[in-house]
Write an enzyme that holds these catalytic residues in place. Structure first.
Site, PDB file in Angstrom:
ATOM      1  N   ALA A 153       3.168   5.909   3.122  1.00  0.00           N
ATOM      2  CA  ALA A 153       1.993   7.125   4.685  1.00  0.00           C
ATOM      3  C   ALA A 153       1.922   5.731   5.624  1.00  0.00           C
ATOM      4  O   ALA A 153       1.753   5.437   6.960  1.00  0.00           O
ATOM      5  CB  ALA A 153       1.532   7.599   4.394  1.00  0.00           C
ATOM      6  N   CYS A 190       2.117   1.267  -9.062  1.00  0.00           N
ATOM      7  CA  CYS A 190       3.447   1.338  -7.997  1.00  0.00           C
ATOM      8  C   CYS A 190       4.760   1.495  -9.038  1.00  0.00           C
ATOM      9  O   CYS A 190       5.129   2.447  -8.726  1.00  0.00           O
ATOM     10  CB  CYS A 190       3.449   0.857  -6.479  1.00  0.00           C
ATOM     11  N   GLY A 194       0.858  -1.225   0.255  1.00  0.00           N
ATOM     12  CA  GLY A 194      -0.146  -0.549   0.108  1.00  0.00           C
ATOM     13  C   GLY A 194       1.207   1.409   0.158  1.00  0.00           C
ATOM     14  O   GLY A 194       2.242   1.259  -0.641  1.00  0.00           O
ATOM     15  N   SER A 195       0.354   2.994   0.335  1.00  0.00           N
ATOM     16  CA  SER A 195       0.886   3.166   0.154  1.00  0.00           C
ATOM     17  C   SER A 195       2.177   3.477   1.468  1.00  0.00           C
ATOM     18  O   SER A 195       1.978   2.970   2.483  1.00  0.00           O
ATOM     19  CB  SER A 195       0.220   4.853   0.447  1.00  0.00           C
ATOM     20  N   GLU A 202       6.260  -3.307   0.574  1.00  0.00           N
ATOM     21  CA  GLU A 202       5.542  -2.882  -0.492  1.00  0.00           C
ATOM     22  C   GLU A 202       5.415  -2.098  -0.802  1.00  0.00           C
ATOM     23  O   GLU A 202       3.410  -1.389  -0.539  1.00  0.00           O
ATOM     24  CB  GLU A 202       5.131  -4.574  -1.312  1.00  0.00           C
TER      25      GLU A 202
END
Ligand code: NAD
Length: 511
Positions: free
Chosen positions: A222, A275, A219-220, A241
């Site tokens: 953040a 991504c 995911g992100s 990741e």
């Protein structure tokens, strides 16, 4: 081949099934901790059986699942399209690649993870040693929505092949895709080795706290920081990741048409929500004008729409429309020029806007003359936007590519020096004279450095990621000089010191 699996644990229940239409409200009522605890408990019970059937047994069952996935590809692609809006062909592509990886992981697991003898040394000649990679146990997998099959399967398939069971939390935007994967596993294997828990961040947090033996997060970056903080409470190891800001470098000797085609597909496919998508093009000054012209020509022919012949679907996450708009608008206000498209309007894209809302269809944008320090140079845009920058030479290209916190993928186009330039780019993966090629090669580890995360899915590293090394040293005979007892005397210490000096010290003729 039924006998070895006769004692497989029965399916006792399905966790967190999504209600009709896959609405999140259908699972919001369930307490996240209770939901996850139940799933992890069942996964732990099942893991003992899954580990006991060995590599051959797992390969047989994973092959059955692979066939189930392949036979149901069209159906699964339709679910992916409904949930993300991506074109059918793109959904088929990610499923096909996921299946390839599953086949490789199941086939190669014994060779990569199985017990093997390792050599001894002169000082330890009395020992025979082996190493093998044993399953960690239960793996929690948290996935994103942009590639809701390919991305989580990089953790799920490799973890299962290594003898782990898995509790998977798909993105709240793609619950039915996650459920489809778990249901197909049930049909093929008939045992709850892969379970799905549905929900938003709270369910992800509960999974981090649930006592799983490792957490694979995609995911992100953040969110990755929050996931790590939660996992730290229980010292649960994590694989991250995260996001990326990949550059495609074009050298002066490159095939410009091929580079432009790669930039356009790598940057715009899946509406730029990739991504490892190309976000920046860094072109050698000698071919810069040619590169811009080719990209403009090719990108102008790409169209976002809701119909079956559209090249791009909508922006899947409503709030991303504003992020994309702001990055483009800021760069343009500071002097960038849009040579294709323009900053899109964000009017009417609220958090509840439907996937079919025309305002979520962003047409491609290509920007040049990017002002130094613009956010669009360093932050993940995650939309159908490509920036093209002029660089003096390949040193400058590498420096610009490396001047971001992220370090996920990238590409280099050069006839003579591709691999050499690729090695200097600080990222986990680089394609030479192609784009995103590394993702489709099961043998290659996939993952990033820096702000893009750590750990690897795919390849031998991806199999080992979900296992731990188990080393065994067996004594073959009593050594003439034994150091591991309290009875040893000064003479033995002296022999040992002489042996070490002889083996590793400076030779008399070197002094
Ligand atoms: P996201 O970070 O918003 O969410 C990812 C997952 O984390 C979702 O399932 C979400 O429910 C869950 N989550 C959110 N908050 C959480 C919390 N506090 N604790 C636990 N779980 C939590 O990401 P996204 O928008 O779904 O996906 C897009 C991002 O993923 C992009 O940044 C993209 O670059 C990245 N991505 C990376 C890879 C890779 O392989 N490196 C692959 C695909 C996507």
């Amino acid at each position: 081949m039924t006998t070895p699996y006769a004692e497989r644990p029965a399916l006792s229940h399905r966790t967190g099934a999504v209600g009709e239409g896959g609405e999140p409200s259908a699972y919001r009522a369930v307490d996240p901790t209770e939901l996850v605890t139940r799933a992890v408990g069942l996964a732990r019970e099942t893991q003992r059986w899954w580990a006991s059937i060995g590599f051959a047994g797992r390969r047989h069952l994973l092959d059955r699942w692979r066939q189930e996935l392949t036979d149901g590809m069209e159906d699964l692609a339709a679910v992916v399209r409904e949930e993300t809006g991506k074109p059918h062909g793109d959904a088929m592509l990610e499923i096909g690649l996921a299946v390839e990886h599953l086949a490789w992981a199941a086939r190669k697991a014994p060779k990569v993870l199985g017990r093997r003898r390792v050599g001894s040394t002169l000082l330890a000649a009395h020992l025979a040693a082996t190493v093998e990679y044993l399953p960690q146990g239960v793996i929690g997998v948290i996935g994103p929505w942009n590639y809701p099959v390919f991305t989580p399967m990089g953790s799920i398939g490799y973890a299962l092949a290594g003898g782990n069971t898995v509790v998977f939390k798909p993105s709240e935007l793609t619950p039915r895709t996650g459920q489809w994967l778990a249901d197909s596993f049930e049909r093929a294997v008939g045992s709850p080795c892969l379970q799905v828990v549905q929900g938003e961040a709270q369910v992800g947090e509960a999974l981090c706290r649930s006592g799983v033996d490792k957490l694979g997060f995609t995911g992100s970056s953040a969110t990755a920081k929050k996931v790590m903080a939660t996992c730290a409470e229980t010292l649960t190891p994590v694989l991250i990741e995260g996001g990326g800001k990949d550059a495609l470098i074009v050298d002066e000797d490159a095939d410009v048409e091929a580079a432009a085609q790669a930039a356009v597909w790598g940057g715009l496919s899946n509406a730029g929500q990739t991504c490892i998508g190309v976000e920046r093009v860094l072109a050698h000054t000698a071919v810069y004008d040619e590169v811009v012209a080719a990209i403009v020509r090719q990108a102008s022919a790409v169209r976002a729409g809701l119909d079956d012949s559209a090249d791009l679907g909508p922006i899947t996450l409503p709030k991303q429309v504003r992020i994309i708009h702001d990055q483009v608008a800021e760069a343009v206000a500071d002097g960038a020029r849009a040579v294709v498209g323009a900053p899109a309007s964000t009017d009417g894209v609220g958090p509840d806007s439907a996937l079919t809302d025309p305002a979520r269809l962003l047409q491609p944008v290509v920007l040049v003359d990017i002002p130094e320090g613009a956010r669009i140079q360093t932050e993940e845009t995650f939309g159908p936007v490509i920036t093209v920058e002029r660089v003096a030479d390949m040193d400058a290209a590498v420096a610009a590519a490396n001047a971001v916190d992220y370090g996920l993928g990238g590409a280099v186009f050069s006839r003579r020096n591709g691999p050499e330039i690729a090695r200097r780019v600080r990222s986990g993966m680089t394609s030479v004279n192609n784009v995103i090629g590394f993702a489709g090669l099961p043998e290659l580890p996939f993952g990033g450095v820096g702000g893009s995360g750590f750990g690897r899915i795919h390849g031998a590293d991806g199999l080992r990621e979900f296992c731990y090394a188990k080393s065994v040293a067996r004594q073959r005979f009593t050594p003439p000089v034994s150091m591991t007892n309290f009875q040893r005397r000064a003479r033995v210490d002296g022999i040992f010191a002489s042996a070490v000096t002889l083996l590793h010290g400076t030779r008399p003729w070197q002094r």
